[in-house]
Design a protein around this motif. Sequence first.
Motif, mmCIF file in Angstrom:
data_model
loop_
_atom_site.group_PDB
_atom_site.id
_atom_site.type_symbol
_atom_site.label_atom_id
_atom_site.label_comp_id
_atom_site.label_asym_id
_atom_site.label_seq_id
_atom_site.Cartn_x
_atom_site.Cartn_y
_atom_site.Cartn_z
ATOM 1 N N VAL A 82 -5.863 -3.413 -6.111
ATOM 2 C CA VAL A 82 -6.900 -2.645 -5.444
ATOM 3 C C VAL A 82 -6.784 -1.197 -5.912
ATOM 4 O O VAL A 82 -5.753 -0.558 -5.686
ATOM 5 N N ALA A 83 -7.830 -0.718 -6.573
ATOM 6 C CA ALA A 83 -7.797 0.657 -7.066
ATOM 7 C C ALA A 83 -8.566 1.574 -6.121
ATOM 8 O O ALA A 83 -9.638 1.221 -5.634
ATOM 9 N N PHE A 106 1.607 -14.316 -2.185
ATOM 10 C CA PHE A 106 0.445 -13.819 -2.938
ATOM 11 C C PHE A 106 0.536 -12.292 -2.880
ATOM 12 O O PHE A 106 0.485 -11.700 -1.797
ATOM 13 N N CYS A 107 0.697 -11.642 -4.042
ATOM 14 C CA CYS A 107 0.996 -10.200 -4.064
ATOM 15 C C CYS A 107 -0.225 -9.349 -4.407
ATOM 16 O O CYS A 107 -0.888 -9.590 -5.412
ATOM 17 N N VAL A 108 -0.486 -8.363 -3.575
ATOM 18 C CA VAL A 108 -1.595 -7.438 -3.801
ATOM 19 C C VAL A 108 -1.031 -6.038 -3.994
ATOM 20 O O VAL A 108 -0.295 -5.536 -3.139
ATOM 21 N N GLY A 109 -1.370 -5.407 -5.125
ATOM 22 C CA GLY A 109 -0.906 -4.052 -5.389
ATOM 23 C C GLY A 109 -2.035 -3.047 -5.230
ATOM 24 O O GLY A 109 -3.208 -3.407 -5.294
ATOM 25 N N PHE A 110 -1.683 -1.792 -5.048
ATOM 26 C CA PHE A 110 -2.657 -0.703 -4.997
ATOM 27 C C PHE A 110 -2.447 0.211 -6.196
ATOM 28 O O PHE A 110 -1.334 0.324 -6.718
ATOM 29 N N ALA A 111 -3.505 0.850 -6.619
ATOM 30 C CA ALA A 111 -3.401 1.788 -7.725
ATOM 31 C C ALA A 111 -4.164 3.062 -7.377
ATOM 32 O O ALA A 111 -5.344 3.012 -7.054
ATOM 33 N N ALA A 112 -3.468 4.170 -7.383
ATOM 34 C CA ALA A 112 -4.116 5.475 -7.208
ATOM 35 C C ALA A 112 -3.868 6.245 -8.501
ATOM 36 O O ALA A 112 -2.726 6.454 -8.883
ATOM 37 N N GLU A 113 -4.907 6.594 -9.184
ATOM 38 C CA GLU A 113 -4.763 7.278 -10.479
ATOM 39 C C GLU A 113 -5.734 8.450 -10.509
ATOM 40 O O GLU A 113 -6.786 8.396 -9.898
ATOM 41 N N THR A 149 0.831 -1.211 0.000
ATOM 42 C CA THR A 149 0.000 0.000 0.000
ATOM 43 C C THR A 149 0.863 1.258 0.000
ATOM 44 O O THR A 149 0.342 2.351 -0.179
ATOM 45 N N ALA A 150 2.168 1.108 0.223
ATOM 46 C CA ALA A 150 3.015 2.296 0.350
ATOM 47 C C ALA A 150 3.021 3.119 -0.937
ATOM 48 O O ALA A 150 3.005 2.572 -2.041
ATOM 49 N N ALA A 151 3.035 4.433 -0.758
ATOM 50 C CA ALA A 151 3.201 5.350 -1.884
ATOM 51 C C ALA A 151 4.702 5.618 -1.991
ATOM 52 O O ALA A 151 5.226 6.613 -1.469
ATOM 53 N N VAL A 152 5.389 4.683 -2.624
ATOM 54 C CA VAL A 152 6.852 4.758 -2.728
ATOM 55 C C VAL A 152 7.216 5.863 -3.719
ATOM 56 O O VAL A 152 6.654 5.912 -4.819
ATOM 57 N N LEU A 165 -8.799 4.947 -14.343
ATOM 58 C CA LEU A 165 -8.435 4.079 -13.225
ATOM 59 C C LEU A 165 -8.385 2.602 -13.614
ATOM 60 O O LEU A 165 -7.386 1.919 -13.377
ATOM 61 N N LEU A 166 -9.469 2.113 -14.211
ATOM 62 C CA LEU A 166 -9.564 0.681 -14.506
ATOM 63 C C LEU A 166 -8.491 0.249 -15.510
ATOM 64 O O LEU A 166 -7.853 -0.783 -15.350
ATOM 65 N N LYS A 167 -8.310 1.087 -16.532
ATOM 66 C CA LYS A 167 -7.308 0.778 -17.563
ATOM 67 C C LYS A 167 -5.916 0.663 -16.928
ATOM 68 O O LYS A 167 -5.179 -0.295 -17.161
#
Length: 224
Positions: A174-175, A146-153, A94-97, A157-159
């Motif tokens: 997870v968006a 098992f890797c879960v990523g986050f997306a903040a756009e 979840t980090a905003a690296v 968003l979906l694309k």
Amino acid sequence: LQAKPLAGRSVLITAGPTFEPIDPVRGLTNRSSGKMGFAIARAAREAGAEVTLIAGPVHLDTPRGVRRVDVQTALQMHEAVLSQAAQFDVFVATAAVADWRPAQLTEHKIKKKAGDKAAPSFELTENPDILADVSALSATAGQRPFCVGFAAESQDLLKHAREKLVRKKLPLIVANLGPATFGRDDNALLLVDAQGERELPQDDKLNLARELVQEIARRLPANL
Ligand code: C5P
């Protein structure tokens, strides 16, 4: 619903921003509060998991029963994660690296001198992608969690979430549906995987984290 769906599982989570120093008193960072990652750590612990949280600079209390490692920079976060990721069943990024860091660390404070016309400039260099590196660990050797990523756009968003799923070879992304979720206690999420999407409507971040933990638990291979 199972009460402790993550019993016997271990979960590694990154949260918060990173801080990339320019000189001893200045740096680059972003507005991530760490709240979503801390909520997931708490929810995973409640679900029975052994949880380690790698936190950038945030102002949050450690959830009860969670092991916490504090870091400042993306390189430190990368090292803290990669040194142990292979031992975990689940990795949630979840980090905003920070994507970039100043190429050189200036040892002393950059001083403003009377008469200086030009502002100082500095070069940036790319930080490693922590999530992509964990996702690239060997599955056959049993090293890939098992890797879960986050997306903040801010748009499409979906694309972008689907692109990220493929590029970083993730089973779940997870968006963030909220326009500006930074620092807020609530959010709305869109879970994206190879099968489709599921929306988790606006709610408290802890409730969303609990739902997400259930979704992760049902995707894990059965315990041997
Ligand atoms: O590529 P992008 O930064 O949009 O991907 C976001 C996802 O990748 C988040 O899960 C974030 O925590 C993770 N990430 C990472 N290391 C980076 C950049 C992003 O782990 N250097």
